[in-house]
Design a protein around this motif. Structure first.
Motif, short mmCIF file in Angstrom:
data_model
loop_
_atom_site.label_atom_id
_atom_site.label_comp_id
_atom_site.label_asym_id
_atom_site.label_seq_id
_atom_site.Cartn_x
_atom_site.Cartn_y
_atom_site.Cartn_z
N GLY A 27 22.01 -67.42 25.98
CA GLY A 27 22.46 -66.16 26.58
C GLY A 27 21.52 -65.01 26.27
N CYS A 28 21.02 -64.96 25.04
CA CYS A 28 20.10 -63.89 24.66
C CYS A 28 18.81 -63.97 25.47
CB CYS A 28 19.77 -63.98 23.17
SG CYS A 28 21.16 -63.61 22.08
N PHE A 29 18.30 -65.19 25.66
CA PHE A 29 17.07 -65.34 26.41
C PHE A 29 17.29 -65.10 27.90
CE2 PHE A 29 15.90 -68.33 22.75
CZ PHE A 29 15.35 -67.28 22.03
N ALA A 30 18.52 -65.30 28.37
CA ALA A 30 18.85 -64.92 29.75
C ALA A 30 18.77 -63.40 29.91
CB ALA A 30 20.24 -65.43 30.12
N VAL A 31 19.17 -62.66 28.87
CA VAL A 31 19.03 -61.20 28.89
C VAL A 31 17.55 -60.82 28.98
CG1 VAL A 31 19.36 -59.09 27.53
CG2 VAL A 31 21.19 -60.80 27.64
N ARG A 83 10.15 -55.11 38.54
CA ARG A 83 10.46 -54.59 39.87
C ARG A 83 10.52 -53.07 39.90
NH1 ARG A 83 12.25 -57.71 43.99
NH2 ARG A 83 13.47 -55.97 44.80
N ILE A 84 11.23 -52.48 38.95
CA ILE A 84 11.44 -51.02 39.03
C ILE A 84 11.01 -50.28 37.76
CG2 ILE A 84 13.36 -51.29 40.65
CD1 ILE A 84 15.29 -50.82 38.33
N GLU A 85 10.45 -51.02 36.78
CA GLU A 85 9.98 -50.45 35.52
C GLU A 85 11.06 -49.61 34.82
OE1 GLU A 85 6.21 -48.50 35.83
OE2 GLU A 85 5.18 -50.34 36.41
N SER A 86 12.24 -50.23 34.73
CA SER A 86 13.35 -49.59 34.04
C SER A 86 13.18 -49.71 32.53
CB SER A 86 14.68 -50.24 34.46
OG SER A 86 15.74 -49.88 33.60
N LEU A 87 13.14 -48.59 31.82
CA LEU A 87 13.01 -48.62 30.37
C LEU A 87 14.24 -49.25 29.72
CD1 LEU A 87 11.41 -45.12 29.60
CD2 LEU A 87 10.30 -47.37 29.65
N ALA A 88 15.40 -49.03 30.31
CA ALA A 88 16.62 -49.63 29.76
C ALA A 88 16.54 -51.15 29.83
CB ALA A 88 17.84 -49.13 30.53
N ALA A 89 16.04 -51.68 30.93
CA ALA A 89 15.90 -53.13 31.07
C ALA A 89 14.92 -53.68 30.05
CB ALA A 89 15.44 -53.47 32.49
N ASP A 90 13.84 -52.96 29.82
CA ASP A 90 12.85 -53.39 28.83
C ASP A 90 13.45 -53.38 27.42
OD1 ASP A 90 10.16 -54.10 27.94
OD2 ASP A 90 10.10 -52.08 27.11
N ARG A 91 14.26 -52.38 27.12
CA ARG A 91 14.90 -52.33 25.80
C ARG A 91 15.88 -53.48 25.62
NH1 ARG A 91 16.04 -46.03 26.75
NH2 ARG A 91 13.98 -45.20 26.14
N PHE A 92 16.64 -53.78 26.66
CA PHE A 92 17.56 -54.92 26.57
C PHE A 92 16.78 -56.22 26.37
CE2 PHE A 92 21.16 -52.47 28.50
CZ PHE A 92 22.11 -52.83 27.57
N VAL A 102 27.27 -58.05 20.41
CA VAL A 102 27.29 -56.88 19.52
C VAL A 102 25.91 -56.63 18.93
CG1 VAL A 102 28.18 -56.01 17.32
CG2 VAL A 102 29.75 -57.03 18.98
N LEU A 103 25.24 -57.69 18.50
CA LEU A 103 23.91 -57.54 17.92
C LEU A 103 22.91 -57.02 18.95
CD1 LEU A 103 23.65 -60.73 15.67
CD2 LEU A 103 24.06 -58.36 14.95
N ILE A 104 23.03 -57.49 20.18
CA ILE A 104 22.15 -56.97 21.23
C ILE A 104 22.42 -55.49 21.47
CG2 ILE A 104 21.66 -57.07 23.72
CD1 ILE A 104 21.92 -60.09 23.55
N GLY A 105 23.70 -55.12 21.48
CA GLY A 105 24.04 -53.71 21.66
C GLY A 105 23.49 -52.83 20.55
N ILE A 106 23.61 -53.31 19.31
CA ILE A 106 23.09 -52.55 18.18
C ILE A 106 21.57 -52.47 18.24
CG2 ILE A 106 22.82 -52.55 15.66
CD1 ILE A 106 25.62 -53.80 15.50
N ARG A 107 20.94 -53.60 18.56
CA ARG A 107 19.48 -53.59 18.64
C ARG A 107 18.97 -52.73 19.79
NH1 ARG A 107 15.45 -53.82 15.12
NH2 ARG A 107 13.60 -53.54 16.40
N TYR A 108 19.72 -52.70 20.90
CA TYR A 108 19.35 -51.84 22.02
C TYR A 108 19.35 -50.38 21.58
CZ TYR A 108 19.58 -49.32 26.44
OH TYR A 108 19.33 -48.44 27.48
N ARG A 109 20.34 -50.01 20.80
CA ARG A 109 20.40 -48.63 20.29
C ARG A 109 19.21 -48.34 19.39
NH1 ARG A 109 21.00 -43.53 21.16
NH2 ARG A 109 21.71 -42.33 19.35
N ILE A 110 18.84 -49.30 18.55
CA ILE A 110 17.69 -49.12 17.66
C ILE A 110 16.41 -48.97 18.49
CG2 ILE A 110 16.24 -50.25 15.91
CD1 ILE A 110 18.82 -51.51 14.81
N GLU A 111 16.26 -49.80 19.52
CA GLU A 111 15.07 -49.71 20.38
C GLU A 111 15.01 -48.36 21.08
OE1 GLU A 111 12.63 -51.71 20.51
OE2 GLU A 111 13.42 -53.45 19.46
#
Length: 231
Positions: free
Chosen positions: A51-55, A65-74, A197-206
Motif C-alpha cells: 500500500g505504501c509503495f502504491a502511494v 503530470r502536474i508537478e504537484s508538491l503535495a503528491a511529491d510529499r506523499f 497514520v505514519l504516512i500522514g505524520i511523515r507527510y507533515r514532516i516533509e
C-alpha cells in the motif's frame, strides 16, 4: 496532545489489541507451533508495504503530470514508511524461517524479490537525500518509484509463478480456521491503519522540511554589469 499524537496513540492501541488476539485468541498451529504466530504481522506488514509503495506510484504519476508538491510529499512519505514495513517483513520472515526451514535466509523467489523491493525503494530514498532538492530530483525519484512498483506484483505472485519454499496464498485458498482468519484480518486492518497514520505524520514532516528549505535557501545574487566610468 496534537492530532498526530492522537492518531499515533490510537494506531498503537489497535496494534496492542491485535497482539492480544494473536497470542490469546488465535489457536496454536498444529504443525508449526507458537512460531506460526509471526505469520499475522509478517503478512500484514508485507501488504502494508504494498500500500505504501502504491502511494509512491500514484504520487509519482501525479507529480510527473502536474508537478504537484503535495503528491511529491506523499510519495516521499510513502517510500519511507514502505521501506520500514518491508524491513519488518524481512526480519519477521527470517525469524519464522529459522525454526521451520533451519536457516534465516535462502534465495527463495519470494525472499529474493522482497529484498530487491527493499533495495529499489531504499535507492529511491537515497536519490532524494543525495540529489539537489528541486524539480529534477523529484522527477527522477518519481520515475524510480513508478518503475520500482513493477516488483510488487512479482513479490506477491512469486509463490504461484515459481516453485518456492513459501506456502501458497493461504487466505485465498481458505486454509485458515475461522479464528485464525479473523485474527489475521483484524491484524491486517490495524497494520494498515498504522501505515496510514505514519504516512500522514511523515507527510507533515516533509511539508515542514520544504517550508524550512524555502525560508533558509540563500537568495540568488544577480550581478548586473556596471557601466564603465566616462573618461
Amino acid at each position: 496532545m496534537n492530532r498526530y499524537e492522537r492518531w499515533a496513540a490510537a494506531a498503537v492501541a489497535l496494534l496492542l489489541v491485535a497482539g492480544a488476539a494473536i497470542f490469546f485468541y488465535a489457536p496454536t498451529d498444529y504443525l508449526q507451533g507458537p512460531v506460526q504466530r509471526i505469520f499475522y504481522l509478517h503478512v500484514s506488514s508485507a501488504i502494508a508495504a504494498y500500500g505504501c509503495f502504491a502511494v509512491v506510484l500514484v504520487g509519482g504519476i501525479i507529480y510527473l503530470r502536474i508537478e504537484s508538491l503535495a503528491a511529491d510529499r506523499f510519495a516521499r512519505a510513502g517510500a519511507l514508511v514502505g521501506v520500514v514495513f518491508t524491513t519488518v517483513t524481512l526480519v519477521m520472515g527470517m525469524l519464522w524461517a529459522k525454526p521451520i526451514w533451519g536457516t534465516y535466509w535462502t534465495w527463495d523467489a519470494r525472499l529474493t524479490s522482497t529484498l530487491v523491493l527493499w533495495i529499489i525503494y531504499a535507492g529511491y530514498l537515497l536519490v532524494r537525500r543525495l540529489a539537489e532538492p528541486g524539480r529534477q530530483a523529484a522527477r527522477l525519484a518519481a520515475v524510480v518509484g513508478i518503475f520500482g512498483f513493477i516488483d510488487v506484483p512479482i513479490v506477491h505472485f512469486s509463490v504461484t509463478w515459481w516453485r518456492t519454499q513459501h506456502p501458497g496464498p493461504i487466505v485465498v485458498n481458505d486454509a485458515l480456521p475461522p479464528q485464525m482468519l479473523a485474527t489475521f484480518l483484524f491484524t491486517l486492518a490495524c497494520t494498515l491503519v498504522l501505515a496510514a497514520v505514519l504516512i500522514g505524520i511523515r507527510y507533515r514532516i516533509e511539508t515542514l522540511l520544504d517550508e524550512r528549505q524555502e525560508v533558509f535557501e540563500p537568495a540568488k545574487v544577480v550581478h548586473t554589469p556596471q557601466p564603465e566610468a566616462s573618461r
